[in-house]
Write a protein that holds these residues in place. Sequence first.
Motif, PDB file in Angstrom:
ATOM      1  N   CYS A 427       0.848  -1.198   0.000  1.00 14.77           N
ATOM      2  CA  CYS A 427       0.000   0.000   0.000  1.00 14.77           C
ATOM      3  C   CYS A 427       0.876   1.237   0.000  1.00 14.77           C
ATOM      4  CB  CYS A 427      -0.895   0.043   1.233  1.00 14.77           C
ATOM      5  SG  CYS A 427      -2.112  -1.266   1.275  1.00 14.77           S
ATOM      6  N   THR A 428       0.686   2.069  -0.995  1.00 15.04           N
ATOM      7  CA  THR A 428       1.414   3.335  -0.971  1.00 15.04           C
ATOM      8  C   THR A 428       0.727   4.264   0.014  1.00 15.04           C
ATOM      9  OG1 THR A 428       0.066   4.470  -2.618  1.00 15.04           O
ATOM     10  CG2 THR A 428       1.890   3.085  -3.445  1.00 15.04           C
ATOM     11  N   TRP A 429       1.487   5.189   0.518  1.00 17.86           N
ATOM     12  CA  TRP A 429       0.922   6.299   1.283  1.00 17.86           C
ATOM     13  C   TRP A 429       1.091   7.500   0.410  1.00 17.86           C
ATOM     14  CZ3 TRP A 429      -1.958   6.402   5.524  1.00 17.86           C
ATOM     15  CH2 TRP A 429      -2.217   7.650   6.116  1.00 17.86           C
ATOM     16  N   SER A 430       0.050   8.063  -0.143  1.00 16.26           N
ATOM     17  CA  SER A 430      -1.344   7.815   0.136  1.00 16.26           C
ATOM     18  C   SER A 430      -2.099   7.874  -1.187  1.00 16.26           C
ATOM     19  CB  SER A 430      -1.850   8.904   1.089  1.00 16.26           C
ATOM     20  OG  SER A 430      -1.526  10.177   0.545  1.00 16.26           O
ATOM     21  N   PHE A 431      -3.411   7.717  -1.177  1.00 16.21           N
ATOM     22  CA  PHE A 431      -4.136   7.777  -2.456  1.00 16.21           C
ATOM     23  C   PHE A 431      -4.370   9.233  -2.868  1.00 16.21           C
ATOM     24  CE2 PHE A 431      -7.812   7.738  -5.253  1.00 16.21           C
ATOM     25  CZ  PHE A 431      -7.274   6.968  -6.269  1.00 16.21           C
ATOM     26  N   THR A 432      -5.139   9.958  -2.069  1.00 16.00           N
ATOM     27  CA  THR A 432      -5.248  11.404  -2.330  1.00 16.00           C
ATOM     28  C   THR A 432      -4.234  12.120  -1.439  1.00 16.00           C
ATOM     29  OG1 THR A 432      -6.832  11.755  -0.533  1.00 16.00           O
ATOM     30  CG2 THR A 432      -7.751  11.309  -2.730  1.00 16.00           C
ATOM     31  N   GLN A 442       0.990  20.956   2.945  1.00 13.50           N
ATOM     32  CA  GLN A 442       2.001  21.181   1.902  1.00 13.50           C
ATOM     33  C   GLN A 442       2.880  19.951   1.665  1.00 13.50           C
ATOM     34  OE1 GLN A 442       4.871  24.188   2.820  1.00 13.50           O
ATOM     35  NE2 GLN A 442       5.661  23.137   4.631  1.00 13.50           N
ATOM     36  N   LYS A 443       2.907  19.027   2.641  1.00 13.46           N
ATOM     37  CA  LYS A 443       3.670  17.791   2.437  1.00 13.46           C
ATOM     38  C   LYS A 443       2.714  16.784   1.786  1.00 13.46           C
ATOM     39  CE  LYS A 443       6.817  14.656   4.900  1.00 13.46           C
ATOM     40  NZ  LYS A 443       7.239  14.097   6.198  1.00 13.46           N
ATOM     41  N   ARG A 444       2.820  16.692   0.473  1.00 17.18           N
ATOM     42  CA  ARG A 444       1.843  15.897  -0.278  1.00 17.18           C
ATOM     43  C   ARG A 444       2.369  14.503  -0.564  1.00 17.18           C
ATOM     44  NH1 ARG A 444      -2.243  19.198  -2.572  1.00 17.18           N
ATOM     45  NH2 ARG A 444      -1.871  21.403  -2.146  1.00 17.18           N
ATOM     46  N   TYR A 445       1.491  13.523  -0.460  1.00 15.73           N
ATOM     47  CA  TYR A 445       1.864  12.120  -0.651  1.00 15.73           C
ATOM     48  C   TYR A 445       1.065  11.421  -1.762  1.00 15.73           C
ATOM     49  CZ  TYR A 445       4.612  11.553   3.703  1.00 15.73           C
ATOM     50  OH  TYR A 445       5.577  11.612   4.678  1.00 15.73           O
ATOM     51  N   GLY A 446      -0.029  12.033  -2.223  1.00 19.75           N
ATOM     52  CA  GLY A 446      -1.014  11.277  -3.007  1.00 19.75           C
ATOM     53  C   GLY A 446      -0.678  11.049  -4.467  1.00 19.75           C
ATOM     54  N   LEU A 460     -10.987  22.014  -3.180  1.00 15.19           N
ATOM     55  CA  LEU A 460     -10.936  20.586  -2.820  1.00 15.19           C
ATOM     56  C   LEU A 460     -11.127  19.684  -4.040  1.00 15.19           C
ATOM     57  CD1 LEU A 460     -12.929  20.837   0.514  1.00 15.19           C
ATOM     58  CD2 LEU A 460     -10.512  20.329   0.345  1.00 15.19           C
ATOM     59  N   ASN A 461     -11.028  20.282  -5.210  1.00  8.74           N
ATOM     60  CA  ASN A 461     -11.127  19.471  -6.435  1.00  8.74           C
ATOM     61  C   ASN A 461      -9.968  18.500  -6.505  1.00  8.74           C
ATOM     62  OD1 ASN A 461     -13.415  20.729  -7.237  1.00  8.74           O
ATOM     63  ND2 ASN A 461     -12.389  22.171  -8.622  1.00  8.74           N
ATOM     64  N   ARG A 462     -10.198  17.376  -7.165  1.00  5.11           N
ATOM     65  CA  ARG A 462      -9.190  16.321  -7.315  1.00  5.11           C
ATOM     66  C   ARG A 462      -8.565  16.382  -8.721  1.00  5.11           C
ATOM     67  NH1 ARG A 462     -11.239  16.180  -2.247  1.00  5.11           N
ATOM     68  NH2 ARG A 462     -11.438  14.102  -1.367  1.00  5.11           N
ATOM     69  N   TYR A 463      -7.240  16.196  -8.785  1.00  5.06           N
ATOM     70  CA  TYR A 463      -6.525  16.159 -10.069  1.00  5.06           C
ATOM     71  C   TYR A 463      -5.542  15.002 -10.069  1.00  5.06           C
ATOM     72  CZ  TYR A 463      -8.308  20.915 -10.323  1.00  5.06           C
ATOM     73  OH  TYR A 463      -9.136  22.010 -10.325  1.00  5.06           O
ATOM     74  N   LYS A 464      -5.581  14.217 -11.135  1.00  2.76           N
ATOM     75  CA  LYS A 464      -4.675  13.057 -11.189  1.00  2.76           C
ATOM     76  C   LYS A 464      -3.244  13.513 -11.496  1.00  2.76           C
ATOM     77  CE  LYS A 464      -8.200  11.293 -13.560  1.00  2.76           C
ATOM     78  NZ  LYS A 464      -8.838  10.619 -14.701  1.00  2.76           N
ATOM     79  N   LYS A 465      -2.304  13.036 -10.696  1.00  5.29           N
ATOM     80  CA  LYS A 465      -0.891  13.360 -10.944  1.00  5.29           C
ATOM     81  C   LYS A 465      -0.325  12.363 -11.961  1.00  5.29           C
ATOM     82  CE  LYS A 465      -0.412  14.652  -6.050  1.00  5.29           C
ATOM     83  NZ  LYS A 465       0.320  14.473  -4.787  1.00  5.29           N
ATOM     84  N   ASP A 466       0.859  12.631 -12.466  1.00  4.21           N
ATOM     85  CA  ASP A 466       1.513  11.695 -13.395  1.00  4.21           C
ATOM     86  C   ASP A 466       1.665  10.318 -12.730  1.00  4.21           C
ATOM     87  OD1 ASP A 466       1.665  13.743 -15.166  1.00  4.21           O
ATOM     88  OD2 ASP A 466       3.856  13.983 -15.082  1.00  4.21           O
ATOM     89  N   SER A 467       1.935  10.328 -11.429  1.00  2.00           N
ATOM     90  CA  SER A 467       2.135   9.052 -10.718  1.00  2.00           C
ATOM     91  C   SER A 467       0.876   8.192 -10.725  1.00  2.00           C
ATOM     92  CB  SER A 467       2.585   9.307  -9.281  1.00  2.00           C
ATOM     93  OG  SER A 467       1.637  10.096  -8.596  1.00  2.00           O
ATOM     94  N   PHE A 468      -0.282   8.846 -10.841  1.00  2.00           N
ATOM     95  CA  PHE A 468      -1.548   8.094 -10.911  1.00  2.00           C
ATOM     96  C   PHE A 468      -1.505   7.154 -12.113  1.00  2.00           C
ATOM     97  CE2 PHE A 468      -5.809   7.330 -12.453  1.00  2.00           C
ATOM     98  CZ  PHE A 468      -6.617   7.231 -11.329  1.00  2.00           C
ATOM     99  N   TYR A 469      -1.148   7.681 -13.270  1.00  2.00           N
ATOM    100  CA  TYR A 469      -1.149   6.874 -14.508  1.00  2.00           C
ATOM    101  C   TYR A 469      -0.043   5.822 -14.456  1.00  2.00           C
ATOM    102  CZ  TYR A 469      -4.181  10.664 -15.900  1.00  2.00           C
ATOM    103  OH  TYR A 469      -5.212  11.573 -15.931  1.00  2.00           O
ATOM    104  N   TRP A 470       1.075   6.218 -13.848  1.00  2.00           N
ATOM    105  CA  TRP A 470       2.199   5.278 -13.733  1.00  2.00           C
ATOM    106  C   TRP A 470       1.800   4.060 -12.875  1.00  2.00           C
ATOM    107  CZ3 TRP A 470       4.698   3.972  -9.151  1.00  2.00           C
ATOM    108  CH2 TRP A 470       5.781   3.087  -9.312  1.00  2.00           C
ATOM    109  N   TYR A 471       1.204   4.308 -11.708  1.00  3.44           N
ATOM    110  CA  TYR A 471       0.835   3.196 -10.812  1.00  3.44           C
ATOM    111  C   TYR A 471      -0.289   2.362 -11.443  1.00  3.44           C
ATOM    112  CZ  TYR A 471       0.322   0.927  -6.162  1.00  3.44           C
ATOM    113  OH  TYR A 471       0.297   0.038  -5.106  1.00  3.44           O
ATOM    114  N   GLN A 472      -1.143   3.020 -12.189  1.00  8.21           N
ATOM    115  CA  GLN A 472      -2.213   2.305 -12.904  1.00  8.21           C
ATOM    116  C   GLN A 472      -1.605   1.228 -13.809  1.00  8.21           C
ATOM    117  OE1 GLN A 472      -4.219   4.690 -15.959  1.00  8.21           O
ATOM    118  NE2 GLN A 472      -6.177   4.055 -15.060  1.00  8.21           N
ATOM    119  N   ASN A 473      -0.508   1.597 -14.475  1.00  9.38           N
ATOM    120  CA  ASN A 473       0.153   0.642 -15.369  1.00  9.38           C
ATOM    121  C   ASN A 473       0.910  -0.433 -14.596  1.00  9.38           C
ATOM    122  OD1 ASN A 473       0.779  -0.170 -18.111  1.00  9.38           O
ATOM    123  ND2 ASN A 473       2.909   0.370 -17.581  1.00  9.38           N
TER     124      ASN A 473
END
Length: 482
Positions: A427-432, A442-446, A460-473
Motif C-alpha cells: 500500500c502506498t501512502w497515500s491515495f489522495t 504542503q507535504k503531499r503524498y497522493g 478541494l477538487n481532485r486532479y490526477k498526478k503523473d504518478s496516478f497513470y504510472w501506478y495504474q500501469n
Amino acid sequence: MEQMKAAGFPEGFLWGSASAAYQIEGGWQEGGKGVTNWDTFVRIPGKTFKATTGDVAVDHYHRYKEDIALMAEMGLKTYRFSISWARIYPEGKGEVNEEGVAFYQNIIDECLKYRIEPMVTIYHWDLPQALVDAYQGWESPQIIDDFVNYAKTLFTRFGDKVKYWITLNEQNIFTSLGWLTAQHPPGKFDDQKMFYQVNHHAFMAHAKTVLAYREMGGKGEIGASFAYTPSYALDCKPINAMAKANYDDLKNYWWMDVYAYGRYPIAALTYLKKKGFAPDMAEGDEEILRKAAKEITFMGVNYYQSCVCEYNPIDGVTPYGTMNTSGVKGSAQEVGIQGIYKNPANPYLLTTDWDWSIDPSGLWFCCREITSRYGLPIIISENGLGAFDKKTEKNEIHDEYRICYLKEHIKALGEAIEEGCQVLAYCTWSFTDLLSWLNGYQKRYGFVYVDREEEEGGTLNRYKKDSFYWYQNVIRTNGVEL
Ligand code: BG6
C-alpha cells in the motif's frame, strides 16, 4: 520513462494505497461523531504546522464516492483506510452511532462494488476525547476493554465483508510522540515510565482484539502495522555494532517481538528494569500476549526510511532534537539515547525535503528480517514520498520524483519476494493528498492532488498526478512494467 523489469509479483498480489480517517475525512462534527483527542490537540496553539487541522481535511466524508471511483479507475486491488472510533462510539463506549456505522458500511460497499479489497485499520491515532477525560485514555488499563468492545463492534458489523484487519497503526510512533516528545496528544514530555506503560496497554488491547476476532469466528487476516526503521551500524567498530543491536532491541524488536512472539526482548527489558521504566504487567498478561502472537497472520510494515547507528557517549545527543516539520532541508537534528546509540545521517543516501533518508534497500531489509526472525507474511501497509507538488496551469502535476521513489521501492520489494519473502500487499501512502499530522497540507503524498493549502478555502477538487497513470500501469502489468 525507462521501462524496467521487476522480479515477479505473485498472482493476486494486492496493489494498494492507504489513508487514515483524521487525515482525509473532515466532517469533524457531522454524522453524530464525537470529539477526538486530535480535534482537541490541534486547537492548542503551536502544536501543528501553521495551526492546520483535520476539521475539513480533504473532505473525504462527503467525497468518498468520487475518491473510490478514482481508485477503481486506477485499478487498485486494495484500499487501506481507518475507522474513527468516535464515529462508531462518540463517547468511546456505550451507544453505537448508527450514522457512523452506515458511513463506513458505504465505504466498504463502494470498494466491493469495484472489487477493491477493503483493509481496515481499527485505530489510526484518533481517540474519543471522552475516554481521555474519563481516565486519560491509553494511560489507564481501562482502555483495553473499551478498545476490544469497539473492535468487536466492527467485527460484528463489517466482519462479513472485511477480510483484512489492522489493529493498531504505528503504536511505536503515536506513543513516542505522545509521551516522549510531546508532539502528539496528550503532549507529554520525556515520561519514560508512562511511555512503556501506555505501550503495554496498547499491546494488551491489540492482543485481546486478535483473540476476540478468532473467538468470534473471524477467519481473515489480522495483525498490527509497525513503523519499521531498519538500521545499519556506522562501521565495523564493535561499539557501533552494539549500538545497532541496542537500537534494534529498543526501537524495533520491542514492538515486533511482542506482536510475533508475545514477549519483550530480554536485553531491552533488563535495561529498562534497571532504569525503572519497565511496564507493570498484570497476572496473565504474558499468556495473553503469547496466545495472540500465534493468531496474527501478518506483520504490517510502514516503511519510509532507514537509519544509521553509532555509539552515543553519556553526554551525547538526546532523543529530543528538533524535527523538520517545515520542509526546510537540513533542519532536523540528530537524536539518540545517551550512553546507548545515536542516529547520524547516512552519507550514502539522499533525503527528502523533510530530511527523511531515501533508501529502497531498507524495504528489502525489512522483509528479509521479518521473514527470518518471525517467519510471518508481510503487508507493506505504507510506503511513499512526501513532497512539494506543483499543479500547472493545465492542471497537471508532474511528480516524476514520486514515480522514481515508488519504482525503486517496488523493485526492492520484488527482490525480497524473489528471495522467498511472502508479501501479501503493498500500500502506498497515500491515495489522495491529505493532512500530514504535524506538517500541514504542503507535504503531499497522493496520486491524486487535492486543491487546498494550509488555510481552509480551496476548491478541494481532485486532479490526477503523473504518478496516478504510472501506478495504474504497474497494477495492470502486476509489477512487470515499472
Ligand atoms: C505514518 C503514519 O507515520 O507516516 C501516517 O501512519 C503519516 O499517518 C505517514 O501521515 C507520513 O508521515 P508524515 O509525518 O509525513 O505525515
